[in-house]
Design an enzyme around this catalytic site. Structure first.
Site, PDB file in Angstrom:
ATOM      1  N   VAL A 116       0.845  -1.193   0.000  1.00  0.00           N
ATOM      2  CA  VAL A 116       0.000   0.000   0.000  1.00  0.00           C
ATOM      3  C   VAL A 116       0.882   1.245   0.000  1.00  0.00           C
ATOM      4  CG1 VAL A 116      -2.043  -0.999   1.090  1.00  0.00           C
ATOM      5  CG2 VAL A 116      -0.250  -0.065   2.520  1.00  0.00           C
ATOM      6  N   CYS A 117       0.415   2.272  -0.669  1.00  0.00           N
ATOM      7  CA  CYS A 117       1.113   3.563  -0.679  1.00  0.00           C
ATOM      8  C   CYS A 117       0.585   4.389   0.489  1.00  0.00           C
ATOM      9  CB  CYS A 117       0.880   4.292  -1.996  1.00  0.00           C
ATOM     10  SG  CYS A 117       1.547   3.426  -3.403  1.00  0.00           S
ATOM     11  N   SER A 118       0.904   3.939   1.683  1.00  0.00           N
ATOM     12  CA  SER A 118       0.415   4.593   2.887  1.00  0.00           C
ATOM     13  C   SER A 118       1.374   4.309   4.030  1.00  0.00           C
ATOM     14  CB  SER A 118      -0.977   4.058   3.243  1.00  0.00           C
ATOM     15  OG  SER A 118      -1.395   4.562   4.494  1.00  0.00           O
TER      16      SER A 118
END
Length: 135
Positions: A29-31
């Protein structure tokens, strides 16, 4: 954010059902939010005993070694590679679906117990603790 977490959980569950034994699942995830990264994996593993975390090793990545967490996840932070302008924050975990060795483990334990009871043979504790999950 709750709806995003539910969608991610659903995607993770769906992907896990498509894997055969010893299949590899990459969750990314880009988080930087723990709820979307580490917590998703911890919750998933608690509910899915057929999966184990396969720690990512420093030798497998071509970014700063600081990105590897103690659990073997990758977690990048915006200040990594600051000499190149930094990088995006993201989270990656690698999971492996265990082989079902329950029957083999039960058979092995039965044989060991039978031998111990009938022949008084000493068996090494390492045999009793054998983990066949990765075979």
């Amino acid at each position: 954010m709750k709806s995003v977490i539910e969608i991610q959980r659903g995607l993770l569950d769906s992907a896990s059902k498509m894997l055969k034994s010893r299949g590899v699942l990459i969750y990314s995830v880009c988080s930087l939010e723990k709820e979307e990264g580490e917590n998703q994996i911890v919750d998933f593993i608690k509910k899915n005993s057929k999966f184990i975390i396969d720690p990512i090793k420093e030798s497998e990545i071509d970014i700063t070694k600081k990105a590897i967490t103690k659990e073997g996840f990758i977690k990048t932070l915006p200040f990594f590679s600051s000499e190149r302008g930094g990088m995006d924050g993201f989270f990656i975990a690698r999971l492996i679906k265990r082989t079902n060795w329950t029957l083999l483990n039960n058979l092995l334990n039965y044989r060991i117990n039978f031998i111990l009871k009938n022949n008084n043979i000493l068996i090494s504790p390492s045999i009793l603790a054998a983990d066949f999950s990765m075979l």
